[in-house]
Design a protein around this motif. Structure first.
Motif, short mmCIF file in Angstrom:
data_model
loop_
_atom_site.label_atom_id
_atom_site.label_comp_id
_atom_site.label_asym_id
_atom_site.label_seq_id
_atom_site.Cartn_x
_atom_site.Cartn_y
_atom_site.Cartn_z
N TRP A 73 11.29 10.94 1.63
CA TRP A 73 9.95 11.46 1.92
C TRP A 73 9.25 10.68 3.01
CZ3 TRP A 73 7.91 12.17 -3.80
CH2 TRP A 73 8.65 13.20 -4.40
N GLY A 74 9.72 9.48 3.31
CA GLY A 74 9.10 8.68 4.36
C GLY A 74 7.77 8.07 3.98
N TRP A 75 7.54 7.87 2.69
CA TRP A 75 6.29 7.27 2.24
C TRP A 75 6.24 5.78 2.62
CZ3 TRP A 75 4.57 9.07 -3.32
CH2 TRP A 75 4.40 10.46 -3.31
N SER A 76 5.04 5.27 2.75
CA SER A 76 4.88 3.84 2.99
C SER A 76 5.27 3.08 1.74
CB SER A 76 3.43 3.51 3.36
OG SER A 76 2.57 3.71 2.24
N VAL A 77 5.55 1.79 1.90
CA VAL A 77 5.95 0.99 0.76
C VAL A 77 4.83 0.88 -0.26
CG1 VAL A 77 5.24 -1.20 1.84
CG2 VAL A 77 7.04 -1.18 0.08
N TRP A 78 3.57 0.94 0.21
CA TRP A 78 2.44 0.84 -0.71
C TRP A 78 2.29 2.12 -1.54
CZ3 TRP A 78 1.01 -3.88 -1.33
CH2 TRP A 78 1.09 -4.78 -0.28
N ALA A 79 2.40 3.29 -0.89
CA ALA A 79 2.26 4.55 -1.62
C ALA A 79 3.41 4.73 -2.61
CB ALA A 79 2.21 5.72 -0.64
#
Length: 656
Positions: free
Chosen positions: A423-429
């Motif tokens: 999904w390419g989410w950031s590490v925080w999300a």
């Protein structure tokens, strides 16, 4: 309704096509069917949702039989209103957070070409392209744990249903365990016949079951409507944090309400996500909420908590029919988990983590109708043994849950990686969402760990044994491939040697199956050495099972002419497909291959594994265990659907 009938024939059985087809569809037809069923028109959604009721929701749908009574049996002062409302709140919010949010809203969005489940998720994360031993370990151990669940589910489900006769006729109590054993033996005995005929009735029967649960729940709620106060999570959290260790232990019992949630994800490939979501939100989730609330209302009104609270909701004249319906529902739930084990076994075989086993196609109309005899009888032995040893569903509840909670914990870990890489989410999300799931899953897992001494060791031991088998098989197969690569001969050198030695070329086509990605396959070298002849047309084929469920079009076969009348090909199959080499050769003609298909001889190697003497090989006990599995594996000619009267087997010893 012809479309629906065809679809039901395909999907019932909760499995996928086996590698050995005994009258059925080709790889191309299977791929087309899979694509069509996943893209069913909107008007068919309700029919598919009904079908999903009979396959996907059997386990979670029968959990009200034993969950709430187990929760109150674990708690102190089970009749206290704060305890009852707190327990109900924990059950309802567990259903919502784990099943609705985690699996339906998140996990089912991460699919491997439409397929779900922990093995499909593991394959999706590219474990064959990248060296990821930690991901492999997580995925395989999670799959191994599901086998433990598969052994316990039929035992606890059937026992909990039959225990209802204790309320109707206490004199029949001594016959509960024998009756459960008879039912389980019959259930496993009919597996080889397939479920194509009775499968058509699974969905409607489960619909009746869910409606009955909802009606009984509404009747219970009418006695004490204030029970809906438990919809507030404050009741559950208050109980959890104010009762110390008892509140923590209650979580292990609460978890029983979602033991079938993993099936929603694992069965996604057979129905698609939309029918499963429709069935969950439209029928299953409301029925479960109403029934659990009805049981809680009954206790708040003053009903005793000993015995089975579920059956106390039923009017006495309808008790025996309800027991019969519950028994049928638990049989359907057991059928689902058994055939799910068949499907997972086939996936593990295709991905190279289990030896080739005989897989019987029980219906020519559906690739989902398979039977794996070894898995069936081993499950039967363990399930019947657990039924006899534990004797009561209350006792089995201690062993139940730890396998599924561990699998869910591992799924959450893999979901974090999927959120980042797919999904390419950031590490925080990704960390926040997956972290919430991990916290919840960890709490349930730790709570279930406290039940190890009471029987929770059973699924863990089973999982460790299965994981060990997978690991040794894969390691041994890799060692065999490595040893064979060490003896490879370049094509040009081999052809020059045969010409220099005057090796005659005889009419016809020789097809050599190989693991090697280049050069001359060892089986061809052995053939020339022993027979001192070589066919006029040579076709070397390497088959690779890819980490996707299906392979389409041009990706299926690549072919090149490496020497005059010498073709080398590489075929790709998905882990949901059945390799069929004769069909593949016919397709090679369209790619310019000039082999003579009318006169084909297949050459396969048969390796006898022995121990290396140089101290560089596998430990002796692993080598011996691998050799036993290798000797008892299904022959490669059967695995690839080769015609027996056209196969020549050449053997040699390989030291690993």
């Amino acid at each position: 309704m012809a479309w629906l009938s065809q679809y039901q024939a395909i999907v019932y059985g909760n499995g996928a096509n086996g590698p050995i087809l005994q009258g059925g569809r080709s790889v191309t037809e299977q791929a087309i069917i899979s694509s069509e069923t996943r893209q069913a028109p909107q008007g068919k959604m309700s029919a598919l949702a009904l079908s999903a009721l009979g396959i996907v929701f059997g386990d979670i749908g029968t959990s009200p039989l034993y969950t709430f009574k187990t929760v109150l049996g674990t708690a102190e002062m089970p009749s206290d209103p704060a305890t009852v409302l707190g327990a109900l709140s924990l059950v309802l919010w567990t259903l919502f957070v784990i099943t609705t949010v985690k699996y339906v809203s998140f996990a089912m969005r991460v699919d491997n070409d439409g397929e779900g489940g922990i093995l499909a998720l593991m394959a999706l994360l590219g474990v064959k392209k990248h060296h990821r031993p930690s991901i492999v370990a997580v995925g395989l151990f999670g799959a191994a744990l599901i086998y433990g669940d598969g052994a316990i589910t039929p035992a606890i489900s059937v026992l909990s249903a039959l225990e209802g006769v204790n309320m109707a006729t206490p004199a029949l109590q001594p016959y509960v365990v024998p009756a459960a054993v008879v039912i389980l033996l019959a259930l496993f005995a009919i597996q080889s016949r397939g479920t194509a005929e009775i499968g058509h009735f699974f969905g409607p029967i489960m619909l009746v079951w869910f409606v009955a649960m909802a009606v009984m729940g509404v009747a219970g709620i009418a006695r004490h409507p204030m029970v809906f106060a438990a919809l507030s999570p404050s009741y559950g959290l208050s109980y959890l944090f104010s009762h110390g260790m008892t509140g923590f232990l209650v979580l292990g019992a609460v978890f029983l309400c979602v033991t079938g949630a993993e099936a929603l994800y694992a069965d996604m490939g057979h129905f698609g996500s939309r029918p499963i979501k429709l069935a969950w939100f439209g029928i299953v989730f409301p029925s479960l909420i109403l029934n659990y609330a009805g049981q809680a209302a009954l206790v708040l009104e003053g009903a005793p908590t000993d015995g089975n609270i579920f059956f106390r909701l039923c009017p006495e004249p309808l008790l025996l029919p309800l027991i019969g319906l519950a028994t049928i529902a638990t049989i359907i739930a057991s059928q689902s988990i058994i055939t799910g084990a068949f499907s997972m076994t086939r996936q593990a075989i295709q991905l190279g983590w289990l030896p080739r086993l005989y897989i019987k196609q029980t219906s020519s109309e559906g690739y989902g109708q398979i039977y794996v005899g070894v898995v069936n009888w081993l499950l039967m032995i363990v399930t019947v043994g657990l039924t006899i040893v534990f004797g009561k569903s209350d006792n089995l509840a201690a062993a139940y849950g730890i396998a599924v909670s561990a699998t869910m914990l591992m799924t959450s870990a893999l979901l974090f990686i999927a959120m980042r890489e797919i999904w390419g989410w950031s590490v925080w999300a990704a960390g926040f969402v997956a972290g919430c799931f991990l916290v919840v899953d960890s709490a349930f897992f730790l709570a279930n760990l406290t039940k190890i001494a009471e029987g929770g060791y059973v699924p863990l031991v089973l999982a460790l044994l299965i994981y060990g088998v997978m690991w040794i098989w894969h390691r041994g197969a890799a060692a065999v491939s490595q040893r064979m690569r060490e003896a490879l001969i370049p094509v040009d050198d081999f052809m020059k040697r045969t010409q220099a030695a005057g090796i005659p070329r005889v009419p016809g086509t020789a097809v050599f199956l190989t693991r090697a990605e280049r050069d001359i396959p060892p089986v061809m070298v052995w053939h020339v050495k022993h027979n001192r002849a070589l066919h006029e047309h040579l076709f070397v084929l390497r088959v690779e099972i890819r980490s996707v469920p299906w392979v389409f079009g041009e990706q299926r076969l690549t072919i090149e002419e490496v020497a005059p009348n010498f073709w080398r090909a590489e075929a790709h199959f998905g882990f949901m497909e059945r390799p069929h080499i004769p069909e593949l050769l016919a397709a090679s003609k369209s790619l310019g291959c000039t082999v003579d298909l009318a006169d084909v001889t297949y050459y396969v190697g048969h390796e006898t594994v022995i121990h290396r003497d140089d101290g560089m090989g596998m430990p002796a006990w692993q080598e011996k265990f691998f050799a036993v599995m290798e000797r008892n594996a299904v022959h490669v000619s059967d695995f690839f659907s080769l015609p027996n009267d056209q196969v020549v087997e050449i053997g040699r010893q390989i030291a690993i």
